[in-house]
Write a protein that holds these residues in place. Structure first.
Motif, PDB file in Angstrom:
ATOM      1  N   LEU A  56       6.942 -48.675 -99.398  1.00 20.79           N
ATOM      2  CA  LEU A  56       6.955 -47.922 -98.313  1.00 20.79           C
ATOM      3  C   LEU A  56       7.975 -46.629 -98.609  1.00 20.79           C
ATOM      4  N   LEU A  57       9.255 -46.952 -99.166  1.00 19.61           N
ATOM      5  CA  LEU A  57       9.969 -45.764 -99.472  1.00 19.61           C
ATOM      6  C   LEU A  57       9.336 -44.453-100.051  1.00 19.61           C
ATOM      7  N   MET A  58       8.730 -44.945-101.236  1.00 17.18           N
ATOM      8  CA  MET A  58       8.009 -43.789-102.018  1.00 17.18           C
ATOM      9  C   MET A  58       6.788 -43.124-100.963  1.00 17.18           C
ATOM     10  N   SER A  59       6.237 -43.951-100.184  1.00 20.95           N
ATOM     11  CA  SER A  59       5.241 -43.389 -99.352  1.00 20.95           C
ATOM     12  C   SER A  59       6.009 -42.314 -98.346  1.00 20.95           C
ATOM     13  N   ALA A  60       7.103 -42.497 -98.045  1.00 22.82           N
ATOM     14  CA  ALA A  60       7.675 -41.574 -97.348  1.00 22.82           C
ATOM     15  C   ALA A  60       8.397 -40.573 -97.910  1.00 22.82           C
ATOM     16  N   MET A  61       8.638 -40.837 -99.215  1.00 25.37           N
ATOM     17  CA  MET A  61       9.143 -39.677-100.255  1.00 25.37           C
ATOM     18  C   MET A  61       8.095 -38.867-100.450  1.00 25.37           C
ATOM     19  N   THR A  62       6.739 -39.102-100.297  1.00 28.50           N
ATOM     20  CA  THR A  62       5.651 -38.233-100.545  1.00 28.50           C
ATOM     21  C   THR A  62       5.236 -37.259 -99.666  1.00 28.50           C
ATOM     22  N   ASN A  63       5.953 -37.218 -98.382  1.00 24.34           N
ATOM     23  CA  ASN A  63       5.636 -36.267 -97.571  1.00 24.34           C
ATOM     24  C   ASN A  63       5.912 -34.874 -98.143  1.00 24.34           C
ATOM     25  N   SER A  64       6.831 -34.982 -99.270  1.00 25.98           N
ATOM     26  CA  SER A  64       7.121 -33.807 -99.960  1.00 25.98           C
ATOM     27  C   SER A  64       6.369 -33.988-101.395  1.00 25.98           C
ATOM     28  N   THR A  65       5.376 -33.521-101.698  1.00 24.73           N
ATOM     29  CA  THR A  65       4.836 -33.962-103.060  1.00 24.73           C
ATOM     30  C   THR A  65       5.452 -33.366-104.201  1.00 24.73           C
ATOM     31  N   ALA A  66       6.246 -32.124-104.065  1.00 28.67           N
ATOM     32  CA  ALA A  66       6.991 -31.502-105.111  1.00 28.67           C
ATOM     33  C   ALA A  66       8.351 -32.513-105.454  1.00 28.67           C
ATOM     34  N   MET A  67       8.597 -33.274-104.540  1.00 29.98           N
ATOM     35  CA  MET A  67       9.956 -34.143-104.542  1.00 29.98           C
ATOM     36  C   MET A  67       9.586 -35.454-105.203  1.00 29.98           C
ATOM     37  N   MET A  68       8.415 -35.936-104.588  1.00 27.61           N
ATOM     38  CA  MET A  68       8.021 -37.247-105.302  1.00 27.61           C
ATOM     39  C   MET A  68       7.652 -37.192-106.788  1.00 27.61           C
ATOM     40  N   SER A  69       6.689 -35.876-106.999  1.00 28.22           N
ATOM     41  CA  SER A  69       6.286 -35.567-108.020  1.00 28.22           C
ATOM     42  C   SER A  69       7.622 -35.549-109.127  1.00 28.22           C
ATOM     43  N   SER A  70       8.607 -34.884-108.740  1.00 30.23           N
ATOM     44  CA  SER A  70       9.857 -34.850-109.587  1.00 30.23           C
ATOM     45  C   SER A  70      10.313 -36.167-109.906  1.00 30.23           C
ATOM     46  N   TYR A  71      10.314 -36.995-108.754  1.00 29.79           N
ATOM     47  CA  TYR A  71      10.802 -38.451-109.005  1.00 29.79           C
ATOM     48  C   TYR A  71      10.256 -39.137-110.035  1.00 29.79           C
ATOM     49  N   LEU A  72       8.827 -39.351-109.814  1.00 31.83           N
ATOM     50  CA  LEU A  72       8.032 -39.993-110.982  1.00 31.83           C
ATOM     51  C   LEU A  72       8.218 -39.296-112.320  1.00 31.83           C
ATOM     52  N   THR A  73       8.296 -37.942-112.607  1.00 27.78           N
ATOM     53  CA  THR A  73       8.767 -37.322-113.923  1.00 27.78           C
ATOM     54  C   THR A  73       9.783 -37.947-114.311  1.00 27.78           C
ATOM     55  N   LEU A  74      11.060 -37.923-113.375  1.00 27.17           N
ATOM     56  CA  LEU A  74      12.257 -38.419-113.963  1.00 27.17           C
ATOM     57  C   LEU A  74      12.230 -40.064-114.235  1.00 27.17           C
ATOM     58  N   PHE A  75      11.660 -40.635-113.350  1.00 30.65           N
ATOM     59  CA  PHE A  75      11.485 -41.977-113.586  1.00 30.65           C
ATOM     60  C   PHE A  75      10.873 -42.105-115.044  1.00 30.65           C
ATOM     61  N   GLN A  76       9.698 -41.687-115.251  1.00 32.52           N
ATOM     62  CA  GLN A  76       9.056 -41.805-116.544  1.00 32.52           C
ATOM     63  C   GLN A  76       9.920 -41.487-117.867  1.00 32.52           C
ATOM     64  N   ASN A  77      10.716 -40.360-117.609  1.00 35.84           N
ATOM     65  CA  ASN A  77      11.390 -39.698-118.572  1.00 35.84           C
ATOM     66  C   ASN A  77      12.724 -40.789-119.075  1.00 35.84           C
ATOM     67  N   LEU A  78      13.103 -41.402-118.052  1.00 37.17           N
ATOM     68  CA  LEU A  78      14.172 -42.128-118.086  1.00 37.17           C
ATOM     69  C   LEU A  78      13.766 -43.664-118.583  1.00 37.17           C
ATOM     70  N   THR A  79      12.498 -44.012-118.353  1.00 38.79           N
ATOM     71  CA  THR A  79      11.969 -45.353-118.725  1.00 38.79           C
ATOM     72  C   THR A  79      11.535 -45.065-120.387  1.00 38.79           C
ATOM     73  N   GLU A  80      11.525 -43.882-120.911  1.00 38.84           N
ATOM     74  CA  GLU A  80      11.369 -43.740-122.319  1.00 38.84           C
ATOM     75  C   GLU A  80      12.507 -43.328-123.059  1.00 38.84           C
ATOM     76  N   GLY A  81      13.704 -43.398-122.269  1.00 42.51           N
ATOM     77  CA  GLY A  81      15.129 -42.911-122.631  1.00 42.51           C
ATOM     78  C   GLY A  81      15.778 -44.100-123.500  1.00 42.51           C
ATOM     79  N   ARG A  82      16.979 -43.962-123.539  1.00 42.98           N
ATOM     80  CA  ARG A  82      17.974 -44.641-124.305  1.00 42.98           C
ATOM     81  C   ARG A  82      18.293 -45.894-124.044  1.00 42.98           C
ATOM     82  N   PHE A  83      18.063 -46.198-122.708  1.00 47.18           N
ATOM     83  CA  PHE A  83      18.715 -47.575-122.058  1.00 47.18           C
ATOM     84  C   PHE A  83      17.566 -48.551-122.129  1.00 47.18           C
ATOM     85  N   SER A  84      17.742 -49.596-122.450  1.00 47.13           N
ATOM     86  CA  SER A  84      16.563 -50.932-121.948  1.00 47.13           C
ATOM     87  C   SER A  84      16.281 -50.688-120.539  1.00 47.13           C
TER      88      SER A  84
END
Length: 195
Positions: A32-60
């Motif tokens: 639900l939170l992300m469904s509300a965040m999707t009101n701004s496609t620019a912001m939610m797209s940025s969130y998903l990109t950052l999430f993916q980049n950090l998933t592939e980052g240094r920390f488990s």
């Protein structure tokens, strides 16, 4: 009731539907939170990109969840601690690990030093002393690790603060904050609604 409109695939624009598809691919559902965040496609797209980049980052993934739980508890986001605890359990963290992380604690000394650093950054808005920065480095964390912490801070601050404004229902097993005063102002002292 949410204070920012919670979109559904049926009410979304074509651009928002693309974000919904990307969110479902990443999380297996439309939180639900992300469904509300999707009101701004620019912001939610940025969130998903950052999430993916950090998933592939240094920390488990487990350490990333611990960082998020510590930040979410400190910032007073019941939605975020509830979501992260559900994900953490899927990633084999125990209830004890989750409880410790919410208190900014870890049974691992090196992780503890990093969580201490993270919470100092949050509490003092980055205004740390030389000794505080030296302590995280002395525990074995590199400059690259320290830099990556800020990606996790941004990701978690975004969801923490957005939820505190939007107040969507919590669509995960609900955890209550240890310190309810951290959300009392926005909710008039009432616990957040749940589903």
């Amino acid at each position: 009731m949410a204070r920012i409109h919670v979109l559904t695939p049926e009410t979304a624009t074509e651009a928002q539907k693309e974000i919904f598809d990307a969110t479902r691919a990443k999380f297996g559902k439309h939180p639900l939170l992300m469904s509300a965040m999707t009101n701004s496609t620019a912001m939610m797209s940025s969130y998903l990109t950052l999430f993916q980049n950090l998933t592939e980052g240094r920390f488990s993934k487990q350490l990333a969840r611990k960082i998020g739980l510590a930040i979410g508890e400190e910032n007073g986001c019941e939605y975020c601690i509830s979501l992260l605890a559900a994900v953490a359990k899927q990633q084999k963290l125990t209830d004890e690990d989750i409880e410790l992380a919410r208190h900014g604690k870890s049974s691992d000394a090196k992780e503890q030093a990093l969580l201490d650093f993270v919470l100092l950054v949050v509490r003092y808005k980055g205004d740390l002393t030389d000794a505080e920065v030296d302590a995280v480095k002395a525990a074995g964390w590199s400059d690259e690790d320290i830099a990556e912490v800020f990606g996790h801070l941004i990701l978690n601050f975004l969801t923490n603060y957005f939820w505190k404004v939007a107040r969507t229902d919590i669509d995960f097993p609900v955890l209550r904050l240890f310190d309810q005063s951290k959300i009392a102002r926005g909710s008039n002292g009432e616990p957040a609604p749940t589903v």
